[in-house]
Enzyme design. Sequence first.
Site, PDB file in Angstrom:
ATOM      1  N   ASP A  58      -4.535  18.588  46.167  1.00  0.00           N
ATOM      2  CA  ASP A  58      -5.279  18.033  45.023  1.00  0.00           C
ATOM      3  C   ASP A  58      -4.609  16.739  44.565  1.00  0.00           C
ATOM      4  O   ASP A  58      -4.437  16.523  43.366  1.00  0.00           O
ATOM      5  CB  ASP A  58      -5.349  19.067  43.894  1.00  0.00           C
ATOM      6  CG  ASP A  58      -6.409  18.717  42.852  1.00  0.00           C
ATOM      7  OD1 ASP A  58      -7.304  17.889  43.154  1.00  0.00           O
ATOM      8  OD2 ASP A  58      -6.343  19.268  41.733  1.00  0.00           O
TER       9      ASP A  58
ATOM     10  N   LYS B 229      -4.316  13.125  43.456  1.00  0.00           N
ATOM     11  CA  LYS B 229      -5.216  12.174  42.785  1.00  0.00           C
ATOM     12  C   LYS B 229      -4.390  11.477  41.715  1.00  0.00           C
ATOM     13  O   LYS B 229      -3.301  11.956  41.353  1.00  0.00           O
ATOM     14  CB  LYS B 229      -6.413  12.912  42.177  1.00  0.00           C
ATOM     15  CG  LYS B 229      -5.994  14.058  41.283  1.00  0.00           C
ATOM     16  CD  LYS B 229      -7.190  14.801  40.712  1.00  0.00           C
ATOM     17  CE  LYS B 229      -6.726  15.972  39.858  1.00  0.00           C
ATOM     18  NZ  LYS B 229      -7.837  16.697  39.227  1.00  0.00           N
TER      19      LYS B 229
ATOM     20  N   ASN C 282      -2.545  13.326  39.036  1.00  0.00           N
ATOM     21  CA  ASN C 282      -1.402  14.166  39.401  1.00  0.00           C
ATOM     22  C   ASN C 282      -0.202  13.361  39.876  1.00  0.00           C
ATOM     23  O   ASN C 282       0.760  13.917  40.378  1.00  0.00           O
ATOM     24  CB  ASN C 282      -1.819  15.189  40.476  1.00  0.00           C
ATOM     25  CG  ASN C 282      -2.734  16.251  39.906  1.00  0.00           C
ATOM     26  OD1 ASN C 282      -2.730  16.476  38.697  1.00  0.00           O
ATOM     27  ND2 ASN C 282      -3.537  16.879  40.736  1.00  0.00           N
TER      28      ASN C 282
END
Length: 288
Positions: A158, A160, A163
């Site tokens: 995840d 992105k 993050n």
Amino acid sequence: LAFPPSRSLEVQFGLTFPCPTAARIGKTEGVRDFSFGRVLGEGSYSTVYLATDRQTLKEYAIKVLEKRHIIKEKKIKYVNIEKDTLNRLTEHPGIVRLYYTFQDENSLYYVLDLCNSGELLGVLKKTGTFDVECARFFGAQILDSIEYMHSRGVIHRDLKPENVLLDDSMHVKITDFGTARLLTDPRAPPTAAGAGAAAARPDDRPGRDKQQDDTRAESFVGTAEYKIVELDYGFPPGFPPAAQDLIERLLVLDPERRLTIEHIKNHEFFDGQTFGKQLWRMKAPRLR
Ligand code: ATP
């Protein structure tokens, strides 16, 4: 925050706190060892506070999760994956480090590196675009961090700008490992296909991981907004050709045909770029 320490809910949870890092450095900390300051941010299942170690005066970010909320929302697995993954990734400056975990009657606590400069997304929104120097610097730090996590058998799934946190010298620290995949053999790096299998489904949130196969991550996790479905995108006039070429080789539907980390590092866009230890001693370029 003066809750009496209790292990009863820990048993009910099947949670394994505290973390081995604390044990390794011969220290066990608890809520009382920190003074809590302002709220740094809120997640769906957590609140993150600025906190200071009362003894050393070192500042941390402490993520607090309410046990009952975690149970109600069935996020126990997510909580444990995040802790187990961070415990595997303690030797790289590009990953948010987990120093201690502890709990009391109502809450779980993660004591983390403080990232004072917020999320990369926030910086990107403020500046609008990055120039080539900035894109190369942040890109190189992210790449170096991904290479490390893959070498330790971790697929983030995840990644992105939300993050990617930034510390006070504007260096990258990757966070949010709740949907990470841990390979059983950390020496075996994930294949391009495994790492690329992070396509998202609109309803996917942390903890919706269904696949148990440890060799290849085929479950659907991630963030729907970043899903590559149509490959419908374009480049504004004047976009640097080397950057365009790299993007075109990365945004490829078939994960097997995407560039590997080694290929990306050798791409023309990163010509002259240092990786490894020296990269983390570099001063971040000024944002324009
Ligand atoms: P969600 O759980 O909804 O996906 P999230 O993953 O962002 O949200 P948290 O990891 O709890 O949830 O973080 C909440 C907010 O706290 C983040 O948006 C970020 O701004 C801030 N934050 C998280 N970790 C740190 C840190 N180590 N240093 C500084 N701020 C942080």
